[in-house]
Write a protein that holds these residues in place. Structure first.
Motif, mmCIF file in Angstrom:
data_model
loop_
_atom_site.group_PDB
_atom_site.id
_atom_site.type_symbol
_atom_site.label_atom_id
_atom_site.label_comp_id
_atom_site.label_asym_id
_atom_site.label_seq_id
_atom_site.Cartn_x
_atom_site.Cartn_y
_atom_site.Cartn_z
ATOM 1 N N CYS A 164 0.809 -1.229 0.000
ATOM 2 C CA CYS A 164 0.000 0.000 0.000
ATOM 3 C C CYS A 164 0.841 1.276 0.000
ATOM 4 O O CYS A 164 0.600 2.207 -0.766
ATOM 5 C CB CYS A 164 -0.909 0.021 1.223
ATOM 6 N N ARG A 168 0.554 4.625 -2.672
ATOM 7 C CA ARG A 168 -0.525 5.561 -2.367
ATOM 8 C C ARG A 168 -0.244 6.561 -1.245
ATOM 9 O O ARG A 168 -1.135 7.321 -0.880
ATOM 10 C CB ARG A 168 -1.792 4.753 -2.034
ATOM 11 N N PRO A 178 0.013 5.089 -9.604
ATOM 12 C CA PRO A 178 -0.479 4.543 -8.338
ATOM 13 C C PRO A 178 -1.565 3.489 -8.476
ATOM 14 O O PRO A 178 -1.742 2.659 -7.572
ATOM 15 C CB PRO A 178 -1.011 5.783 -7.610
#
Length: 305
Positions: A164, A168, A178
């Motif tokens: 993650c 992001r 992204p």
């Protein structure tokens, strides 16, 4: 004598790579000279907080990581990390404080005052925070990387797992997108391996849930593993040691929760690069995983499993 073209970095190994995933630290150090990288370790750096400091105070997260960045600035070098969580946290702090230089100078002054009280150098916003993936793609370059391959990974099917934070956490993402990233897959192809597309490659591994919702975390990780297996992957390759911990070290427990055998090897990005650069498995810590990596080596003609 060092090459004039050698790339120099202030190396931030992070906590996990010096503890539970020692093989990541080992493999990063092993590939660096082969990529003409000089790593100057920031031995006085502190934990980035893994995103938890801001739950108590944004000022705490910003000050701790402003200090980490300032250590690199004192060397006039970019800060290099091989952890996507560290990249996300420290990179986001760097973005936030660079914005503060023009938009909230009083806040940056507060951060630097706290650093000064501890005898630390001030944050100047004069360098960059760079994950090793970005360094390989942007600084070394895929063309140069390809020329350094001495053992092609032909026949190995690799599934990327970005994590993650890498994709992001920051407003500006270098060398990638992204939502639809391709940098890992581009590295795989450069090394001779075959990228495997599957549902879950850009989703969460479940690590953030593991301390308070363990079964849900394991089920989340299990879905990612099953999707990669169903797509034909021989292994998952991740740039995040926390993802590696959840997908590798906890895979036996995940298999119990899912009610089926999984046995999918999980490699750190520097380990995969090291294999293609001709390093031996022991040099890369490939014997330190919970899930055996022998099936990966067996796929490669130039290695003996």
């Amino acid at each position: 004598m060092l090459s004039q073209t050698r790339l120099r970095y202030a190396y931030y190994p992070g906590c996990v790579a010096q503890g539970a995933c020692r093989e990541l630290h080992l493999s990063t150090q092993a590939i660096a000279p082969l990529l003409d990288m000089e790593l100057i370790e920031l031995k006085q750096a502190s934990c980035c907080g893994s995103g938890t400091f801001k739950e108590d105070s944004w000022l705490l997260e910003d000050t701790v990581n402003a200090r980490n960045i300032a250590l690199a600035e004192e060397l006039n070098l970019p800060l290099l990390t091989h952890c996507s969580t560290c990249q996300g946290v420290i990179g986001h702090v760097d973005e936030r404080l660079k914005e503060a230089q023009s938009q909230r100078p009083e806040y940056l002054a507060q951060v630097n005052q706290l650093l000064d009280e501890q005898g630390c150098h001030p944050y100047r916003g004069s360098t960059d925070v760079k994950h090793i993936l970005w360094a390989i793609v942007g600084d070394v370059g895929l063309e140069t990387l390809g020329k350094k391959v001495v053992r092609s990974l032909t026949g190995l099917k690799c599934a990327a797992f970005y994590g993650c934070y890498l994709l992001r956490s920051q407003k500006q993402l270098p060398f990638d997108h992204p939502i639809h990233p391709q940098s890992l897959e581009n590295v795989f192809e450069t090394l001779g391996a075959t990228p495997v597309d599957y549902n879950g490659r850009t989703q969460c591994c479940g690590w953030p849930l593991s301390s308070y919702a363990t079964e849900e975390s394991f089920r989340m990780a299990g879905l990612r593993l099953k999707a990669a297996i169903a797509a034909g992957a021989d292994c998952i390759v991740t740039p995040c040691p926390l993802c590696h911990l959840n997908l590798d070290s906890r895979q036996p427990e995940i298999a119990n929760i899912m009610g089926e055998s999984l046995q999918l090897p999980i490699l750190h990005l520097p380990q995969l690069v090291g294999l293609a650069l001709g390093l031996e498995p022991a040099q890369l810590g490939l014997g330190k995983h919970v899930v055996s990596t022998q099936s990966v080596l067996a796929k490669l003609k130039n290695y003996n499993a």
